[in-house]
Design a protein around this motif. Structure first.
Motif, mmCIF file in Angstrom:
data_model
loop_
_atom_site.group_PDB
_atom_site.id
_atom_site.type_symbol
_atom_site.label_atom_id
_atom_site.label_comp_id
_atom_site.label_asym_id
_atom_site.label_seq_id
_atom_site.Cartn_x
_atom_site.Cartn_y
_atom_site.Cartn_z
ATOM 1 N N ARG A 38 2.567 -15.216 1.781
ATOM 2 C CA ARG A 38 3.205 -14.209 0.993
ATOM 3 C C ARG A 38 4.512 -13.436 1.462
ATOM 4 N NH1 ARG A 38 2.403 -8.025 0.060
ATOM 5 N NH2 ARG A 38 2.406 -7.613 -2.272
ATOM 6 N N HIS A 39 4.862 -13.748 2.982
ATOM 7 C CA HIS A 39 6.074 -13.318 3.450
ATOM 8 C C HIS A 39 7.355 -14.337 2.766
ATOM 9 C CE1 HIS A 39 4.722 -16.503 6.198
ATOM 10 N NE2 HIS A 39 6.221 -16.861 6.309
ATOM 11 N N PHE A 40 6.898 -15.519 2.129
ATOM 12 C CA PHE A 40 7.882 -16.304 1.708
ATOM 13 C C PHE A 40 8.481 -15.222 0.331
ATOM 14 C CE2 PHE A 40 6.609 -20.807 2.591
ATOM 15 C CZ PHE A 40 6.678 -20.561 3.900
ATOM 16 N N PHE A 41 7.984 -14.470 -0.109
ATOM 17 C CA PHE A 41 8.321 -14.051 -1.325
ATOM 18 C C PHE A 41 8.875 -12.515 -1.203
ATOM 19 C CE2 PHE A 41 4.982 -16.662 -2.333
ATOM 20 C CZ PHE A 41 5.337 -17.507 -3.004
ATOM 21 N N LEU A 42 9.064 -12.150 -0.024
ATOM 22 C CA LEU A 42 9.743 -10.807 0.135
ATOM 23 C C LEU A 42 10.860 -11.204 1.213
ATOM 24 C CD1 LEU A 42 6.948 -8.513 0.937
ATOM 25 C CD2 LEU A 42 8.311 -8.476 -1.227
ATOM 26 N N GLU A 43 12.069 -10.395 1.654
ATOM 27 C CA GLU A 43 12.940 -10.613 2.470
ATOM 28 C C GLU A 43 12.160 -10.578 3.761
ATOM 29 O OE1 GLU A 43 16.554 -8.339 1.861
ATOM 30 O OE2 GLU A 43 16.387 -8.834 -0.483
ATOM 31 N N SER A 44 13.175 -11.235 4.705
ATOM 32 C CA SER A 44 12.459 -11.533 5.983
ATOM 33 C C SER A 44 12.153 -10.343 6.863
ATOM 34 C CB SER A 44 13.207 -12.463 7.148
ATOM 35 O OG SER A 44 14.555 -11.862 7.016
ATOM 36 N N ALA A 45 13.079 -9.056 6.604
ATOM 37 C CA ALA A 45 12.774 -7.947 7.239
ATOM 38 C C ALA A 45 11.346 -7.144 6.772
ATOM 39 C CB ALA A 45 13.866 -6.921 6.865
ATOM 40 N N PHE A 46 10.720 -7.635 5.875
ATOM 41 C CA PHE A 46 9.503 -6.853 5.384
ATOM 42 C C PHE A 46 8.120 -7.580 5.798
ATOM 43 C CE2 PHE A 46 12.947 -5.605 2.293
ATOM 44 C CZ PHE A 46 13.268 -4.299 2.820
ATOM 45 N N LEU A 47 8.198 -8.269 6.833
ATOM 46 C CA LEU A 47 6.880 -9.066 7.322
ATOM 47 C C LEU A 47 5.804 -8.080 7.326
ATOM 48 C CD1 LEU A 47 5.696 -11.536 8.120
ATOM 49 C CD2 LEU A 47 6.209 -10.836 10.588
ATOM 50 N N GLU A 48 5.762 -7.031 7.662
ATOM 51 C CA GLU A 48 4.609 -5.805 7.678
ATOM 52 C C GLU A 48 4.223 -5.903 6.334
ATOM 53 O OE1 GLU A 48 5.333 -2.489 10.159
ATOM 54 O OE2 GLU A 48 3.677 -1.380 8.960
ATOM 55 N N GLN A 49 5.156 -5.263 5.455
ATOM 56 C CA GLN A 49 4.875 -4.977 3.939
ATOM 57 C C GLN A 49 4.143 -6.532 3.227
ATOM 58 O OE1 GLN A 49 7.451 -4.434 5.635
ATOM 59 N NE2 GLN A 49 7.932 -2.140 5.254
ATOM 60 N N ALA A 50 4.713 -7.558 3.476
ATOM 61 C CA ALA A 50 3.977 -8.772 3.301
ATOM 62 C C ALA A 50 2.700 -9.061 3.398
ATOM 63 C CB ALA A 50 4.905 -9.805 3.804
ATOM 64 N N TYR A 51 2.129 -8.472 4.457
ATOM 65 C CA TYR A 51 0.742 -8.449 4.908
ATOM 66 C C TYR A 51 0.003 -7.127 4.629
ATOM 67 C CZ TYR A 51 1.900 -13.349 5.007
ATOM 68 O OH TYR A 51 2.290 -14.677 4.723
ATOM 69 N N SER A 52 0.467 -6.266 4.092
ATOM 70 C CA SER A 52 -0.256 -5.053 3.857
ATOM 71 C C SER A 52 -0.720 -5.243 2.438
ATOM 72 C CB SER A 52 0.633 -3.835 3.974
ATOM 73 O OG SER A 52 1.162 -3.924 5.234
ATOM 74 N N ASP A 53 -1.765 -4.401 1.816
ATOM 75 C CA ASP A 53 -2.404 -4.313 0.613
ATOM 76 C C ASP A 53 -1.469 -3.264 -0.011
ATOM 77 O OD1 ASP A 53 -3.664 -5.145 -1.651
ATOM 78 O OD2 ASP A 53 -5.266 -3.982 -1.121
ATOM 79 N N ILE A 54 -0.181 -3.854 -0.371
ATOM 80 C CA ILE A 54 0.525 -2.890 -1.253
ATOM 81 C C ILE A 54 1.508 -3.690 -2.080
ATOM 82 C CG2 ILE A 54 0.678 -0.893 0.504
ATOM 83 C CD1 ILE A 54 3.718 -2.088 1.252
ATOM 84 N N ALA A 55 1.609 -3.191 -3.260
ATOM 85 C CA ALA A 55 2.779 -3.586 -4.203
ATOM 86 C C ALA A 55 4.181 -3.205 -3.540
ATOM 87 C CB ALA A 55 2.837 -2.916 -5.480
ATOM 88 N N PHE A 56 5.168 -4.007 -3.658
ATOM 89 C CA PHE A 56 6.624 -3.649 -2.926
ATOM 90 C C PHE A 56 7.634 -4.258 -3.858
ATOM 91 C CE2 PHE A 56 9.560 -4.279 0.322
ATOM 92 C CZ PHE A 56 9.325 -3.184 1.069
ATOM 93 N N PRO A 57 8.626 -3.609 -3.807
ATOM 94 C CA PRO A 57 10.057 -3.746 -4.540
ATOM 95 C C PRO A 57 10.618 -5.115 -4.381
ATOM 96 C CG PRO A 57 10.168 -1.719 -3.665
ATOM 97 C CD PRO A 57 9.137 -2.335 -3.038
ATOM 98 N N ILE A 58 10.831 -6.003 -5.369
ATOM 99 C CA ILE A 58 11.449 -7.280 -5.310
ATOM 100 C C ILE A 58 12.984 -7.158 -6.054
ATOM 101 C CG2 ILE A 58 9.364 -8.806 -5.021
ATOM 102 C CD1 ILE A 58 9.568 -9.161 -8.016
ATOM 103 N N GLY A 59 13.397 -6.141 -6.321
ATOM 104 C CA GLY A 59 14.882 -6.005 -6.911
ATOM 105 C C GLY A 59 14.529 -5.725 -8.454
ATOM 106 N N ASP A 60 15.779 -5.349 -9.021
ATOM 107 C CA ASP A 60 15.793 -5.192 -10.600
ATOM 108 C C ASP A 60 14.612 -4.185 -11.113
ATOM 109 O OD1 ASP A 60 18.032 -6.960 -11.626
ATOM 110 O OD2 ASP A 60 16.847 -8.572 -10.358
#
Ligand code: SAM
Length: 221
Positions: A38-60
């Motif tokens: 899942r971390h491939f789909f977020l910017e690299s700074a957001f590793l913790e968010q990538a593996y938390s059970d949360i929705a996260f902004p992806i821009g736009d």
């Protein structure tokens, strides 16, 4: 260069364990979610968010869906390998890659150009052969219909008629329906004679499905 290392696999295993505790049961979905980084789909700074059970902004103004929601919608779809699946709202491409990993022959539509392009680049890099389109998914994809499964990953005011029409006999459509704040997860099943039944599967929160058969504008950005 995107890398999937030991630490990522560990974080993923922990996340999937949490999803199982929350009620995910399909072994096909679980093994796909254990595999797809899942971390491939977020910017690299957001590793913790990538593996938390949360929705996260992806821009736009859009979000990558919460992992539980991705797993839950995938589970409701009851994907069989080789199913022709239409996804409305490619977003980051994470849900798309879970469906590809499960053996779906995937067609996915996104209305925002930058998201469409980014998702295409990642799915190509991962080697998935999905067909990604830029356009108004509320109208479906008539030229490629019928689809055995349809998944809508944005909140709709109603089930768009074109999508129900493009669902194959024996098919399943999963779509959140409600107002712009919260929606009921609805599963439609079309039987072999074309009769449609409707089930409800809990409350979720999605960004709105726009477009001609969605909430507002018909334009594609
Ligand atoms: N499943 C995605 C993921 O895993 O990242 C998350 C999708 S996000 C919650 C919903 C997406 O639906 C947004 O990217 C939004 O731009 C898109 N969308 C909204 N209305 C649409 C429409 N009419 N046609 C195509 N995409 C649409």
């Amino acid at each position: 260069m995107l890398k999937d290392e030991y630490k990522h696999k560990g974080l993923r295993k922990k996340l999937v364990k949490e999803l199982i505790e929350k009620g995910l049961t399909s072994s096909e979905v679980i093994s796909a979610m254990e595999k797809v980084p899942r971390h491939f789909f977020l910017e690299s700074a957001f590793l913790e968010q990538a593996y938390s059970d949360i929705a996260f902004p992806i821009g736009d103004g859009q979000t990558i869906s919460q992992p539980f929601t991705v797993g839950f919608q995938s589970q409701l779809l009851m994907i069989k390998r080789g199913d022709k699946v239409l996804e409305i709202g490619t977003g980051s491409g994470y849900q798309s890659s879970i469906l590809c990993e499960m053996g779906a022959k995937l067609f996915s539509i996104e209305r925002i150009k930058t998201l469409h392009k980014n998702a295409k680049a990642i799915l190509d890099f991962m080697g998935y052969k999905a067909e990604l389109f830029l356009g108004d998914g509320s109208l479906g994809l008539k030229v490629f219909a019928p689809f055995q499964k349809i998944i809508v990953t944005a909140g709709a005011p109603l089930a768009p008629e074109p999508l129900l029409e493009q669902l194959d006999n024996g098919g399943i459509m999963v779509i959140p329906i409600g107002n712009e704040k919260e929606q009921v997860m609805v599963r439609y099943k079309k039987d072999l004679s074309g009769n449609v039944t409707r089930e409800e599967h809990g409350i979720f929160k999605f960004v709105p499905l726009l477009g001609e058969k969605g909430w507002k504008t018909t334009s594609v950005r």
